[in-house]
Design a protein around this motif. Structure first.
Motif, short mmCIF file in Angstrom:
data_model
loop_
_atom_site.label_atom_id
_atom_site.label_comp_id
_atom_site.label_asym_id
_atom_site.label_seq_id
_atom_site.Cartn_x
_atom_site.Cartn_y
_atom_site.Cartn_z
N LYS A 1 -69.86 -9.10 35.29
CA LYS A 1 -70.73 -9.52 34.19
C LYS A 1 -70.25 -10.85 33.62
O LYS A 1 -71.05 -11.74 33.34
N ASP A 2 -68.94 -10.98 33.44
CA ASP A 2 -68.37 -12.22 32.91
C ASP A 2 -68.64 -13.40 33.83
O ASP A 2 -68.88 -14.51 33.39
N GLU A 3 -68.53 -13.11 35.12
CA GLU A 3 -68.60 -14.19 36.10
C GLU A 3 -70.03 -14.56 36.51
O GLU A 3 -70.23 -15.52 37.23
N ALA A 4 -70.99 -13.75 36.08
CA ALA A 4 -72.36 -13.96 36.53
C ALA A 4 -72.98 -15.20 35.89
O ALA A 4 -74.04 -15.16 35.28
N ALA A 5 -72.30 -16.30 36.03
CA ALA A 5 -72.80 -17.56 35.49
C ALA A 5 -73.74 -18.20 36.51
O ALA A 5 -73.70 -17.87 37.70
N ASN A 6 -74.56 -19.08 36.03
CA ASN A 6 -75.48 -19.75 36.93
C ASN A 6 -74.89 -21.09 37.36
O ASN A 6 -74.90 -22.05 36.62
N PHE A 7 -74.32 -21.10 38.57
CA PHE A 7 -73.74 -22.35 39.06
C PHE A 7 -74.84 -23.26 39.60
O PHE A 7 -75.63 -22.81 40.44
N ASP B 1 -71.09 -23.41 45.24
CA ASP B 1 -70.42 -22.53 44.29
C ASP B 1 -71.13 -21.19 44.20
O ASP B 1 -70.50 -20.15 44.12
N ARG B 2 -72.46 -21.25 44.24
CA ARG B 2 -73.23 -20.00 44.17
C ARG B 2 -72.94 -19.11 45.37
O ARG B 2 -72.79 -17.92 45.24
N ALA B 3 -72.86 -19.76 46.55
CA ALA B 3 -72.60 -19.00 47.77
C ALA B 3 -71.23 -18.33 47.71
O ALA B 3 -71.09 -17.16 48.09
N THR B 4 -70.26 -19.07 47.22
CA THR B 4 -68.90 -18.51 47.08
C THR B 4 -68.92 -17.32 46.14
O THR B 4 -68.32 -16.28 46.40
N GLN B 5 -69.65 -17.49 45.04
CA GLN B 5 -69.70 -16.42 44.05
C GLN B 5 -70.39 -15.18 44.64
O GLN B 5 -69.94 -14.05 44.44
N GLU B 6 -71.46 -15.40 45.40
CA GLU B 6 -72.16 -14.26 46.00
C GLU B 6 -71.27 -13.53 46.99
O GLU B 6 -71.31 -12.31 47.08
N GLU B 7 -70.48 -14.29 47.74
CA GLU B 7 -69.54 -13.68 48.66
C GLU B 7 -68.53 -12.81 47.93
O GLU B 7 -68.24 -11.70 48.34
N GLU B 8 -68.01 -13.37 46.84
CA GLU B 8 -67.04 -12.63 46.03
C GLU B 8 -67.65 -11.34 45.49
O GLU B 8 -67.04 -10.30 45.52
N PHE B 9 -68.90 -11.44 45.04
CA PHE B 9 -69.56 -10.27 44.48
C PHE B 9 -69.78 -9.19 45.54
O PHE B 9 -69.58 -8.02 45.28
N SER B 10 -70.17 -9.60 46.73
CA SER B 10 -70.44 -8.59 47.74
C SER B 10 -69.15 -7.91 48.17
O SER B 10 -69.12 -6.72 48.46
N LEU B 11 -68.06 -8.67 48.14
CA LEU B 11 -66.74 -8.09 48.43
C LEU B 11 -66.38 -7.06 47.35
O LEU B 11 -65.91 -5.97 47.64
N GLU B 12 -66.62 -7.44 46.10
CA GLU B 12 -66.31 -6.54 44.99
C GLU B 12 -67.18 -5.29 45.04
O GLU B 12 -66.73 -4.19 44.73
#
Ligand code: ZN
Length: 158
Positions: A70-76, A81-92
């Motif tokens: 929730k904290d990290e769900a920023a709009n890059f 950056d968005r792709a990296t974040q999506e990767e991180e989220f799917s891992l989590e």
């Protein structure tokens, strides 16, 4: 520069930052009395305690993952950056899924303890043993049957 004072401060900081043993890891290994019956009420309670502590550790972990996301769900604005974040989220999410499954397994194991069906090998019926169960509280096979199952699995895959 007084060296002694400096040392004192850093030692204090080190001890303060050292995490206290909590939850699952803080439970002492079971000390069986001589001639004690395997899986008596005291032993069953010991494993219930381990499983409950493990479960609450996992549930805290799941909560942390959710609030972190929730904290990290920023709009890059940058697509990279968005792709990296999506990767991180799917891992989590995969981690959380694994934790949820483990929590279910823990619940099922506690249920087996309650039904007095805990600590014996599902395949051959021997005692799994306190030590092995403390290392793997959800184990349903003795070490021999587990090893055999793993060898079979490898052969089937090969
Ligand atoms: Zn067995």
């Amino acid at each position: 520069m007084p060296k002694a004072a400096e040392k004192k401060v850093s030692a204090k900081t080190a001890s303060a930052s050292k995490p206290a043993a909590t939850g699952y890891n803080s439970i002492e290994p079971y000390k069986a009395k001589r001639g004690e019956e395997y899986m008596n009420e005291a032993q069953r309670e010991h494993f219930r305690k381990i499983l409950r502590a493990w479960k609450s550790d996992l549930m805290e972990e799941v909560d942390r993952t959710v609030s972190h996301m929730k904290d990290e769900a920023a709009n890059f604005p940058d697509p990279a950056d968005r792709a990296t974040q999506e990767e991180e989220f799917s891992l989590e999410l995969r981690t959380r899924d694994r934790e949820r499954k483990l929590i279910k397994k823990i619940d099922a194991t506690i249920e087996r303890i309650n039904q007095d069906d805990y600590g014996f090998c599902d395949a051959c019926g021997v005692e799994i043993g306190i030590k092995r169960l403390e290392a793997r509280p959800t184990a349903t096979l003795c070490i021999d049957c587990k090893t055999l199952a793993e060898i079979k699995e490898k052969q089937e895959m090969g």
